[in-house]
Design a protein around this motif. Sequence first.
Motif, short mmCIF file in Angstrom:
data_model
loop_
_atom_site.label_atom_id
_atom_site.label_comp_id
_atom_site.label_asym_id
_atom_site.label_seq_id
_atom_site.Cartn_x
_atom_site.Cartn_y
_atom_site.Cartn_z
N ARG A 29 0.75 -1.26 0.00
CA ARG A 29 0.00 0.00 0.00
C ARG A 29 0.78 1.30 0.00
O ARG A 29 0.27 2.30 -0.49
CB ARG A 29 -0.99 0.01 1.18
CG ARG A 29 -2.08 -1.00 1.03
CD ARG A 29 -3.03 -0.59 -0.08
NE ARG A 29 -3.62 -1.77 -0.70
CZ ARG A 29 -3.77 -1.93 -1.99
NH1 ARG A 29 -3.40 -1.02 -2.83
NH2 ARG A 29 -4.31 -3.01 -2.48
N SER A 44 1.00 6.88 -0.80
CA SER A 44 0.30 5.68 -1.24
C SER A 44 0.88 5.18 -2.56
O SER A 44 1.44 5.94 -3.35
CB SER A 44 -1.20 5.96 -1.40
OG SER A 44 -1.44 6.72 -2.56
N GLU A 46 -0.80 4.20 -5.14
CA GLU A 46 -1.51 4.86 -6.24
C GLU A 46 -0.89 6.23 -6.53
O GLU A 46 -0.61 6.57 -7.67
CB GLU A 46 -2.99 5.04 -5.92
CG GLU A 46 -3.73 5.80 -6.99
CD GLU A 46 -5.15 6.23 -6.59
OE1 GLU A 46 -5.92 6.62 -7.50
OE2 GLU A 46 -5.48 6.19 -5.40
N ARG A 71 -5.65 3.35 -11.41
CA ARG A 71 -4.58 2.81 -10.56
C ARG A 71 -4.93 2.82 -9.07
O ARG A 71 -4.05 2.69 -8.22
CB ARG A 71 -3.29 3.59 -10.78
CG ARG A 71 -2.72 3.48 -12.18
CD ARG A 71 -2.29 2.05 -12.46
NE ARG A 71 -1.63 1.93 -13.73
CZ ARG A 71 -2.23 1.65 -14.88
NH1 ARG A 71 -3.54 1.49 -14.93
NH2 ARG A 71 -1.54 1.54 -15.99
N ARG A 72 -6.20 2.92 -8.73
CA ARG A 72 -6.60 3.00 -7.32
C ARG A 72 -6.04 1.82 -6.51
O ARG A 72 -5.65 1.98 -5.36
CB ARG A 72 -8.11 3.04 -7.17
CG ARG A 72 -8.55 3.17 -5.71
CD ARG A 72 -10.04 3.02 -5.50
NE ARG A 72 -10.85 3.99 -6.21
CZ ARG A 72 -11.28 5.14 -5.69
NH1 ARG A 72 -10.97 5.47 -4.46
NH2 ARG A 72 -12.02 5.95 -6.41
N HIS A 73 -6.01 0.63 -7.08
CA HIS A 73 -5.62 -0.56 -6.32
C HIS A 73 -4.22 -1.07 -6.64
O HIS A 73 -3.86 -2.18 -6.26
CB HIS A 73 -6.64 -1.68 -6.54
CG HIS A 73 -8.04 -1.24 -6.21
ND1 HIS A 73 -8.42 -0.89 -4.93
CD2 HIS A 73 -9.12 -1.04 -7.01
CE1 HIS A 73 -9.70 -0.53 -4.95
NE2 HIS A 73 -10.15 -0.60 -6.19
N ILE A 120 -7.31 14.27 -9.43
CA ILE A 120 -8.73 13.90 -9.44
C ILE A 120 -9.52 14.83 -10.36
O ILE A 120 -10.38 14.39 -11.12
CB ILE A 120 -9.29 13.86 -8.01
CG1 ILE A 120 -8.67 12.67 -7.27
CG2 ILE A 120 -10.82 13.77 -8.01
CD1 ILE A 120 -8.92 12.65 -5.78
N SER A 129 -11.55 7.42 -14.43
CA SER A 129 -11.72 7.02 -13.04
C SER A 129 -10.41 6.53 -12.44
O SER A 129 -9.52 6.04 -13.15
CB SER A 129 -12.75 5.87 -12.98
OG SER A 129 -12.83 5.35 -11.68
N ARG A 130 -10.32 6.62 -11.12
CA ARG A 130 -9.19 6.04 -10.39
C ARG A 130 -9.31 4.52 -10.38
O ARG A 130 -8.33 3.82 -10.21
CB ARG A 130 -9.18 6.56 -8.95
CG ARG A 130 -8.87 8.04 -8.86
CD ARG A 130 -9.04 8.57 -7.45
NE ARG A 130 -8.17 7.89 -6.50
CZ ARG A 130 -8.36 7.88 -5.19
NH1 ARG A 130 -9.38 8.53 -4.67
NH2 ARG A 130 -7.54 7.23 -4.40
N ASP A 131 -10.54 4.01 -10.54
CA ASP A 131 -10.76 2.57 -10.50
C ASP A 131 -10.33 1.93 -11.81
O ASP A 131 -10.48 2.52 -12.88
CB ASP A 131 -12.24 2.26 -10.24
CG ASP A 131 -12.66 2.68 -8.84
OD1 ASP A 131 -11.92 2.35 -7.88
OD2 ASP A 131 -13.70 3.34 -8.71
#
Length: 136
Positions: A29, A44, A46, A71-73, A120, A129-131
Amino acid sequence: MTMGAVVVRRMHAAAQTPRLKKLELHPPRSVEVEFANGSSFHLSAEFLRVHSPAADSKIRSISGEKVIFGRRHVGVMSAESVGNYGIRILFDDLHKTGIFTWDYLHHLGSNKFSLMRTYIRTLRKHGLSRDPQRRK
């Protein structure tokens, strides 16, 4: 020495990045950095991936603006020293070409809230999206 030279010398000294005291990976993380002036940052995965200082084939160029999305995860897998001035981080999306210098890590930590806010806004502006995108 003139007064102007003293002012320039002081400004240059103030602009120098403090010496790195500690760098610790918290896979997957985050990365923690601490500098001799007492500043300390948790960055983080991300955030680091999005602000990687390397060109990447997974960047979408929109109107000349480079945008990394989804790249959220993303996670940090490992890091290796690069001389005595930085690290190369291997992310779990296999990106590993960016060298994060101590100066750059300090810059990222010192500005992380404004940088993330700008990121953002850029995603929203382009409908991204970040997802990660769902696989079909």
